[in-house]
Motif scaffolding. Structure first.
Motif, mmCIF file in Angstrom:
data_model
loop_
_atom_site.group_PDB
_atom_site.id
_atom_site.type_symbol
_atom_site.label_atom_id
_atom_site.label_comp_id
_atom_site.label_asym_id
_atom_site.label_seq_id
_atom_site.Cartn_x
_atom_site.Cartn_y
_atom_site.Cartn_z
ATOM 1 N N GLY A 24 -10.854 41.047 54.974
ATOM 2 C CA GLY A 24 -11.200 40.646 53.615
ATOM 3 C C GLY A 24 -12.695 40.639 53.366
ATOM 4 O O GLY A 24 -13.162 41.027 52.290
ATOM 5 N N ASP A 25 -13.458 40.197 54.365
ATOM 6 C CA ASP A 25 -14.916 40.184 54.232
ATOM 7 C C ASP A 25 -15.468 41.605 54.126
ATOM 8 O O ASP A 25 -16.357 41.879 53.322
ATOM 9 N N LEU A 61 -13.805 44.228 53.116
ATOM 10 C CA LEU A 61 -13.369 44.777 51.829
ATOM 11 C C LEU A 61 -14.274 44.290 50.696
ATOM 12 O O LEU A 61 -14.671 45.070 49.825
ATOM 13 N N ARG A 62 -14.640 43.017 50.708
ATOM 14 C CA ARG A 62 -15.571 42.488 49.696
ATOM 15 C C ARG A 62 -16.913 43.219 49.771
ATOM 16 O O ARG A 62 -17.509 43.546 48.738
ATOM 17 N N SER A 63 -17.376 43.482 50.975
ATOM 18 C CA SER A 63 -18.637 44.211 51.132
ATOM 19 C C SER A 63 -18.528 45.631 50.585
ATOM 20 O O SER A 63 -19.459 46.124 49.939
ATOM 21 N N VAL A 103 -16.535 46.630 48.181
ATOM 22 C CA VAL A 103 -16.505 46.507 46.714
ATOM 23 C C VAL A 103 -17.925 46.275 46.185
ATOM 24 O O VAL A 103 -18.319 46.879 45.177
ATOM 25 N N GLU A 104 -18.695 45.445 46.851
ATOM 26 C CA GLU A 104 -20.077 45.198 46.425
ATOM 27 C C GLU A 104 -20.906 46.479 46.470
ATOM 28 O O GLU A 104 -21.676 46.755 45.551
ATOM 29 N N ASP A 150 -19.811 48.747 43.610
ATOM 30 C CA ASP A 150 -20.315 48.251 42.326
ATOM 31 C C ASP A 150 -21.823 48.456 42.181
ATOM 32 O O ASP A 150 -22.321 48.652 41.076
ATOM 33 N N LEU A 197 -8.209 48.996 48.632
ATOM 34 C CA LEU A 197 -8.933 48.953 47.357
ATOM 35 C C LEU A 197 -7.974 49.074 46.177
ATOM 36 O O LEU A 197 -8.150 48.422 45.149
ATOM 37 N N ARG A 203 -6.384 45.745 45.746
ATOM 38 C CA ARG A 203 -7.351 44.828 45.129
ATOM 39 C C ARG A 203 -7.408 45.084 43.616
ATOM 40 O O ARG A 203 -7.434 44.159 42.820
ATOM 41 N N ARG A 245 -6.248 42.347 40.652
ATOM 42 C CA ARG A 245 -7.129 41.920 39.556
ATOM 43 C C ARG A 245 -6.515 42.285 38.211
ATOM 44 O O ARG A 245 -6.540 41.502 37.264
ATOM 45 N N MET A 284 -14.555 45.738 37.791
ATOM 46 C CA MET A 284 -14.465 46.483 39.056
ATOM 47 C C MET A 284 -14.902 47.929 38.858
ATOM 48 O O MET A 284 -14.218 48.867 39.268
#
Length: 160
Positions: free
Chosen positions: A11-12, A14-16, A18-19, A22, A50, A53, A57, A88
């Motif tokens: 999860g961490d 994946l968040r990175s 996405v960042e 973006d 992704l 995710r 959302r 996103m």
């Protein structure tokens, strides 16, 4: 004595990812995120995560759209899609780019299934029949409602 690598939380990572998506807004799957190779088996695995995710959302936004009167739901659903796309941007740009030019037959199948599921989700949320036809229409309406971000407007003014 062997040194073990620190535990990588999927999860961490994946968040990175996405960042990075973006921030760059180039529609290219990042390969330089720390822990990526430990958290995901390959690009298909990452694209699948992704996609999930994105759908999660979108589902949250569609839940809010269900609070409007039935007659207003198609517009609310299109707005929910647009809001998700604005939130996103990097993920949406990647998914759109991959759908246009899939890197493999497996990616093509993943994104075709994802798009079909999204059409059905949109149509059901709007309360309209013929999920594939009306879902496609709702998605097109949502795309038309996406407001370009300031970065997109600046990029359009600067020659490549």
């Amino acid at each position: 004595m062997t040194r073990s690598l620190p535990s990588v939380r999927r999860g961490d990572v994946l968040r990175s990812v996405v960042e990075v998506l973006d921030r760059r807004l180039d529609g290219v799957l990042p390969q330089d995120v720390r822990g990526l190779d430990q958290a995901f088996a390959d690009d298909l695995d990452l694209l699948g995560a992704l996609t999930l995710r994105w759908h999660a959302r979108l589902g949250a936004q569609l839940d809010r759209a269900l609070d409007v009167p039935v007659a207003d739901r198609p517009r609310a659903v299109a707005l929910a899609w647009a809001t998700t796309a604005e939130q996103m941007r990097g993920v949406r740009r990647l998914l759109d780019r991959e759908a246009e030019h899939p890197r493999s037959p497996e990616v093509r199948r993943l994104l075709e299934r994802s798009t079909a599921a999204e059409h059905g989700l949109l149509a059901r949320a709007a309360g309209v029949p013929l999920a594939s036809v009306n879902g496609r229409t709702l998605l097109a309406e949502g795309r038309a409602l996406v407001r370009p971000a300031l970065a997109d407007r600046i990029r359009a003014l600067v020659p490549a």
